[in-house]
Design an enzyme around this catalytic site. Structure first.
Site, PDB file in Angstrom:
ATOM      1  N   ASP A  74      -4.162   0.829  -9.269  1.00  0.00           N
ATOM      2  CA  ASP A  74      -5.611   0.629  -9.314  1.00  0.00           C
ATOM      3  C   ASP A  74      -6.091   0.297 -10.722  1.00  0.00           C
ATOM      4  OD1 ASP A  74      -5.540   1.199  -6.657  1.00  0.00           O
ATOM      5  OD2 ASP A  74      -6.436   3.185  -6.816  1.00  0.00           O
ATOM      6  N   LEU A 115     -12.015   1.003  -2.713  1.00  0.00           N
ATOM      7  CA  LEU A 115     -12.047  -0.196  -3.566  1.00  0.00           C
ATOM      8  C   LEU A 115     -11.923   0.170  -5.040  1.00  0.00           C
ATOM      9  CD1 LEU A 115     -14.927  -2.119  -1.733  1.00  0.00           C
ATOM     10  CD2 LEU A 115     -12.463  -2.337  -1.375  1.00  0.00           C
ATOM     11  N   GLU A 160       0.832  -1.208   0.000  1.00  0.00           N
ATOM     12  CA  GLU A 160       0.000   0.000   0.000  1.00  0.00           C
ATOM     13  C   GLU A 160       0.862   1.251   0.000  1.00  0.00           C
ATOM     14  OE1 GLU A 160      -3.143   0.337  -1.196  1.00  0.00           O
ATOM     15  OE2 GLU A 160      -3.609  -1.194   0.301  1.00  0.00           O
ATOM     16  N   HIS A 161       0.496   2.196  -0.853  1.00  0.00           N
ATOM     17  CA  HIS A 161       1.258   3.439  -1.051  1.00  0.00           C
ATOM     18  C   HIS A 161       2.673   3.137  -1.552  1.00  0.00           C
ATOM     19  CE1 HIS A 161      -1.548   6.513   0.450  1.00  0.00           C
ATOM     20  NE2 HIS A 161      -1.984   5.570   1.257  1.00  0.00           N
ATOM     21  N   THR A 162       2.821   2.025  -2.240  1.00  0.00           N
ATOM     22  CA  THR A 162       4.117   1.706  -2.857  1.00  0.00           C
ATOM     23  C   THR A 162       4.105   1.964  -4.356  1.00  0.00           C
ATOM     24  OG1 THR A 162       3.403  -0.599  -3.067  1.00  0.00           O
ATOM     25  CG2 THR A 162       4.785  -0.070  -1.181  1.00  0.00           C
ATOM     26  N   TYR A 209      -3.541  12.661   0.583  1.00  0.00           N
ATOM     27  CA  TYR A 209      -2.886  11.707  -0.322  1.00  0.00           C
ATOM     28  C   TYR A 209      -1.763  12.384  -1.100  1.00  0.00           C
ATOM     29  CZ  TYR A 209      -2.494   7.942  -3.799  1.00  0.00           C
ATOM     30  OH  TYR A 209      -2.036   6.927  -4.598  1.00  0.00           O
TER      31      TYR A 209
END
Length: 392
Positions: free
Chosen positions: A179, A132, A33-35, A229
């Site tokens: 995503d 999601l 995550e956030h990579t 973000y």
């Protein structure tokens, strides 16, 4: 709901038959995550909860879009724009259309011939702001509808890149490519091990045996474009800039923990150190998670998922009371191997890997704790791992 139901809904709105119905999935990310914008690795999959779209061609150059989801609002309406209009929609109640419009604008910029308008009816089952990937689901839905209607010679990975460009340049969120890639390249019963720096990827069967993934929604909306973000993206870029006094890197994903520890002093700011440490350690956790999956070691996978949430809470600071309540109470439930927040954070959703025989008790117990502590209900979803966008 089936294809005929969506076609009937389209006809109710536009007073003529629709041509085709498409489905575009949402996504969860098992770990990593956030990579993605840090050039690291991720391990997402496409899920059976997603967005349906019915379209019908027009003879003029108008695009008319109606969302069944906004129909719950008093100001629901058909939003229109011309296929040659390249500016984002600025009215507050029309900004959601930019995820569609950006895809059209950038396909035309690439030289693809889109020479007539169309009507588009949207029915999404991903709660907006749920973490999601409702936005990526919409972008890839639009890309695949345009590809089909106008016979565009473009492959899915190029549509994925245009989806990210839409998010970055048309909507204004500095997200990575995960995503759109997870949605566009989804494969039934498989997750995608993706190097976001090179776009090299491989499919791995998501074989969980007696366990399943449960999605837990906080039912608290997050709006990433208006959240912290973009601030996290900038903090990581600043950390790279400071590390490059001695190193030569483009992204934090290029570092292992030993090298990072050796040069941490160059960053010289506690907040930036914590942000960068998450990006580096999460990338390593993702690689270890792949090893665990390939060995069938689900307990190790669960431990890594838990560690991911801890890092997202303390080093990256993107969880919040609601997500922490879900994940941390999930850890204490019988049959739960691991749980963590997914998506950008600041609300949205978490996932848990839970023994199938314990799933109903798990939902009941975590749901009660959440309601008692937060004051309203969480929602729990079971989702299958599915293929990417396709025509029904």
């Amino acid at each position: 709901m089936d294809k005929q139901q969506f076609l009937a809904e389209y006809q109710d709105v536009f007073k003529e038959p629709g041509k085709d119905v498409f489905f575009s999935p949402g996504r969860i990310n098992v770990i990593g995550e956030h990579t993605d914008y840090n050039g690291g690795h991720v391990f997402p999959c496409a899920i059976s909860i997603g967005t349906y779209g019915v379209y019908g061609p027009r003879e003029d150059t108008t695009v008319a879009i109606y969302s069944a989801n906004s129909a719950k609002e008093e100001d629901s309406k058909i939003i229109t724009f011309d296929i040659n209009d390249t500016e984002p929609q600025n009215a507050k109640d029309e900004k959601w259309v930019n995820y569609f419009k950006g895809m059209l604008v950038y396909l035309k910029q690439r030289g693809f011939k889109i020479d007539h308008g169309f009507n588009l009816y949207i029915h999404g089952f991903l709660p907006y702001g749920s973490g999601l990937s409702s936005s990526a689901s919409i972008e890839m839905l639009m890309g695949n509808i345009l590809k089909d209607e106008f016979n565009l010679d473009i492959d899915e990975i190029e549509l994925v890149k245009l989806g990210q460009k839409t998010e970055n340049d048309f909507v204004g969120l500095n997200s990575g490519i995960m995503d759109q890639f997870a949605v566009g390249m989804g494969k039934e019963n498989n997750a995608i091990y993706l190097d976001c720096n090179t776009l090299e990827y491989k499919y791995l069967p998501l074989e969980l045996g007696d366990y399943e993934i449960i999605i837990m929604s906080t039912n608290k909306n997050h709006s990433l474009a208006g959240s912290k973000y973009n601030e996290r993206v900038q903090e990581c870029e600043e950390a790279v800039k400071r590390l490059n006094k001695k190193l030569d890197i483009n992204k934090l994903g290029e570092l292992d923990s030993d090298t990072f520890d050796q040069y941490t002093y160059l960053i010289d700011d506690d907040t930036l150190i914590r942000r960068a440490r998450h990006a580096v350690s999460e990338n390593e956790r993702t690689k270890k998670a792949i090893d665990a999956m390939e060995k069938g070691d689900l307990e190790e996978l669960g431990r890594l998922i838990n560690a991911s949430h801890v890092s997202l809470k303390y080093d990256y600071e993107v969880t919040g009371k609601e997500l922490d309540t879900l994940a941390e109470n999930a850890w204490n439930q019988p049959g739960c191997l691991g749980a963590r927040m997914v998506g950008g954070g600041f609300a949205g959703s978490a996932i848990a890997i839970v023994k199938k025989s314990e799933a109903e008790n798990f939902k009941k117990n975590v749901g009660k704790i959440y309601r008692d502590k937060i004051g309203y209900d969480a929602s729990f979803y079971d989702a299958e791992v599915v293929d990417g966008p396709h025509k029904l």
